[in-house]
Write a protein that holds these residues in place. Structure first.
Motif, short mmCIF file in Angstrom:
data_model
loop_
_atom_site.label_atom_id
_atom_site.label_comp_id
_atom_site.label_asym_id
_atom_site.label_seq_id
_atom_site.Cartn_x
_atom_site.Cartn_y
_atom_site.Cartn_z
N SER A 178 0.89 -1.15 0.07
CA SER A 178 0.12 -0.13 0.09
C SER A 178 1.01 1.08 0.10
N GLY A 179 0.35 2.52 -0.26
CA GLY A 179 0.98 3.37 -0.27
C GLY A 179 1.29 3.89 -1.80
N GLY A 180 2.45 4.94 -1.88
CA GLY A 180 2.87 5.30 -3.10
C GLY A 180 3.85 6.64 -3.04
N MET A 181 4.09 7.04 -4.02
CA MET A 181 4.68 8.52 -4.11
C MET A 181 3.90 9.49 -3.70
N THR A 182 4.53 10.28 -2.61
CA THR A 182 3.65 11.44 -1.93
C THR A 182 4.05 12.83 -2.43
N ARG A 183 5.14 12.80 -2.86
CA ARG A 183 5.90 14.14 -3.42
C ARG A 183 6.53 13.91 -4.79
N PRO A 184 6.10 14.68 -5.70
CA PRO A 184 7.04 14.41 -7.06
C PRO A 184 8.38 15.04 -6.71
N PRO A 185 9.37 14.72 -7.59
CA PRO A 185 10.74 15.32 -7.55
C PRO A 185 10.49 16.93 -8.24
N MET A 186 11.35 17.86 -7.63
CA MET A 186 11.50 19.02 -8.21
C MET A 186 12.79 18.99 -9.06
N GLU A 187 12.48 18.76 -10.31
CA GLU A 187 13.61 18.83 -11.21
C GLU A 187 14.10 20.04 -11.84
N ARG A 188 15.63 20.24 -11.83
CA ARG A 188 16.28 21.56 -12.24
C ARG A 188 15.67 21.92 -13.78
N SER A 189 14.78 22.70 -13.95
CA SER A 189 14.60 22.94 -15.35
C SER A 189 15.36 24.03 -15.74
N GLU A 190 15.35 24.77 -17.01
CA GLU A 190 15.97 25.79 -17.77
C GLU A 190 15.51 27.12 -16.94
N ALA A 191 14.20 27.11 -16.76
CA ALA A 191 13.23 28.02 -15.78
C ALA A 191 13.98 28.35 -14.52
N ILE A 192 14.05 27.33 -13.86
CA ILE A 192 14.62 27.21 -12.39
C ILE A 192 16.09 27.71 -12.61
N ALA A 193 16.82 27.38 -13.64
CA ALA A 193 18.21 27.84 -13.53
C ALA A 193 18.24 29.27 -13.80
N SER A 194 17.48 29.76 -14.54
CA SER A 194 17.34 31.27 -14.95
C SER A 194 16.96 32.08 -13.61
N GLY A 205 15.99 15.93 0.87
CA GLY A 205 14.59 16.33 1.36
C GLY A 205 13.58 17.07 0.45
N VAL A 206 12.32 17.00 1.18
CA VAL A 206 11.27 17.48 0.17
C VAL A 206 10.58 18.65 0.98
N SER A 207 9.85 19.36 0.05
CA SER A 207 9.24 20.58 0.44
C SER A 207 7.75 20.77 -0.20
N ASP A 208 7.29 22.01 -0.20
CA ASP A 208 6.11 22.04 -0.80
C ASP A 208 6.41 22.66 -2.19
N GLY A 209 7.69 23.14 -2.46
CA GLY A 209 8.60 23.55 -3.50
C GLY A 209 8.28 22.38 -4.69
N ASN A 210 8.49 20.93 -4.01
CA ASN A 210 8.09 19.96 -4.97
C ASN A 210 6.93 19.87 -5.81
N PHE A 211 5.73 20.45 -5.06
CA PHE A 211 4.51 20.66 -6.00
C PHE A 211 4.51 21.74 -6.82
N THR A 212 5.05 22.79 -6.55
CA THR A 212 5.09 23.99 -7.37
C THR A 212 5.79 23.65 -8.56
N ALA A 213 7.16 23.18 -8.36
CA ALA A 213 7.95 22.87 -9.53
C ALA A 213 7.12 21.73 -10.46
N ALA A 214 6.68 20.70 -9.92
CA ALA A 214 5.81 19.70 -10.65
C ALA A 214 4.90 20.02 -11.53
N VAL A 215 4.41 21.14 -11.32
CA VAL A 215 3.02 21.71 -12.09
C VAL A 215 3.62 22.67 -13.30
N GLY A 216 4.87 22.66 -13.21
CA GLY A 216 5.78 23.55 -14.41
C GLY A 216 6.01 25.12 -13.94
N THR A 217 5.75 25.44 -12.72
CA THR A 217 5.85 26.59 -12.21
C THR A 217 7.54 26.63 -11.78
#
Length: 380
Positions: free
Chosen positions: A289-305, A329-341
């Motif tokens: 049971s269970g699963g992934m709870t927070r998506p990764p915050m991947e370093r994109s070109e926009a994040i690099a900028s 470690g994880v944070s709410d930044g995982n969620f904001t980055a995973a939706v493309g922001t």
């Protein structure tokens, strides 16, 4: 003569510390709605007084209420994300209240992340008071009530706000010892593996039993073998339970599993691998049971900028060398980055020892970090 942004923020440090003392001396554990709502009351009253902004309260029947704190009327929304909940139980603030010693501020939640929330409010106050708040922008400070337990009631709210925002700045502490901003975070998962065996007397007829503990031990080896440091993947069985006595072949056992991954592709691969585990002992049964709870915050070109913007501000205006880093470690930044922001994390207070009675904030660093956040809001 009007004050500069830096002068204004430096002049407000005594007031910030006074408010920090009040907030730290208020318990706000993640699972106490009563304490959380009291903390929300305090921030909801403070934000308009400091910033001239407005607050929308998002109630919840079980968790502490969340706050959407807004300043400005522009079309370009900038999202600030923080949380008022702490890992500390009720009564912790009374046992070790806020104190200042050797230039550091101590107390439960001071570092993670009540100082960061106040830095955000004082950054917005400074932009308003100096006439520098951008006319084309609206800033939304989303104050979460349950980040420390995975944001179960707040994730949707955070993702919705992020989708409407041009950038997200997360008020978690930076990475020490250099104060680096976090431009990538691993994703995390929580799984439970449950094993069903067949009980028997360990001395009389053990051959008639199927040990759930033996099966679990085999599965633990499989799980730990999934760790792949080159991919940035770790699988850790952190808690095991099973059996009722040493003279009984155990018919039940279970394990709690932590997973960290660097990419969404890897998250899907590991989730499928754990779900696909099969028994090794004849007669044993397993379920996951269970699963992934927070998506990764991947370093994109926009994040690099965004990072390059912050690095340039720090170097040119604050005489600081601002580094970037990745963390497991994880944070709410995982969620904001995973939706493309585009997301920058670690814009909170400098200090150390999060989730420890030793946690502290470096008071001398507060103004520069507050200026950095204000200038990012102004410039992005």
């Amino acid at each position: 003569m009007s004050l500069t942004l830096t002068e204004h923020i430096e002049s407000g440090l005594p007031e910030l510390l006074r408010l920090l003392e009040i907030s730290v001396n208020m318990d706000s554990p993640s699972k106490s709605k009563e304490a959380g709502d009291a903390m929300a009351d305090w921030y909801a009253a403070l934000f308009p007084r400091l910033t001239g902004g407005r607050v929308t309260r998002i109630p919840h029947p079980a968790a502490g209420d969340r706050l959407l704190c807004e300043v400005g009327e522009g079309a370009r929304q900038i999202l600030l994300v923080g949380h008022y909940d702490t890992v500390w139980p009720p009564g912790e603030a009374g046992r070790r209240p806020f104190r200042i010693e050797n230039g550091n501020a101590y107390g439960p939640g001071v570092y993670d992340m009540k100082a960061g929330l106040l830095q955000a409010m004082f950054a917005l106050k400074a932009l308003r008071d100096t006439g520098r708040f951008p006319a084309d922008k609206k800033v939304l400070l989303l104050i979460n009530s349950d980040e420390e337990i995975g944001s179960p009631t707040s994730r949707g709210l955070i993702e919705e706000a992020a989708r409407q925002s041009a950038a997200a700045f997360v008020l978690e502490p930076p990475m020490e010892p250099s104060g680096a901003l976090k431009t990538s975070r691993k994703g995390s998962g929580r799984f439970k593996l449950t094993v069903k065996g067949i009980s028997a007397h360990a001395g009389v007829n053990p051959q008639n039993g199927v040990s759930a503990i033996q099966e679990l031990a085999c599965q633990i080896q499989r799980l730990h073998a999934m760790t792949d440091y080159e991919r940035g993947t770790t699988v850790n069985v952190g808690v095991i339970r099973g059996g009722i006595g040493s003279n009984v072949v155990a018919d039940h056992a279970e394990a709690d599993i932590d997973v960290r991954v660097a990419t969404m592709e890897e998250a899907m691969r590991i989730e499928a691998a754990i779900a696909g585990l099969t028994p090794l002992l004849p007669g044993a049964e397993i379920s996951v049971s269970g699963g992934m709870t927070r998506p990764p915050m991947e370093r994109s070109e926009a994040i690099a900028s965004l990072y390059e913007l912050a690095r340039g501000i720090a170097a040119a205006e604050l005489a600081l060398t601002l580094e970037e880093t990745a963390t497991g470690g994880v944070s709410d930044g995982n969620f904001t980055a995973a939706v493309g922001t585009p997301t920058l994390d670690g814009l909170g207070a400098r200090g150390d020892h999060a989730h420890s009675p030793l946690e502290y904030v470096r008071i001398a660093e507060i103004p520069a970090r507050t200026v950095l956040l204000a200038r990012l809001i102004e410039s992005c």
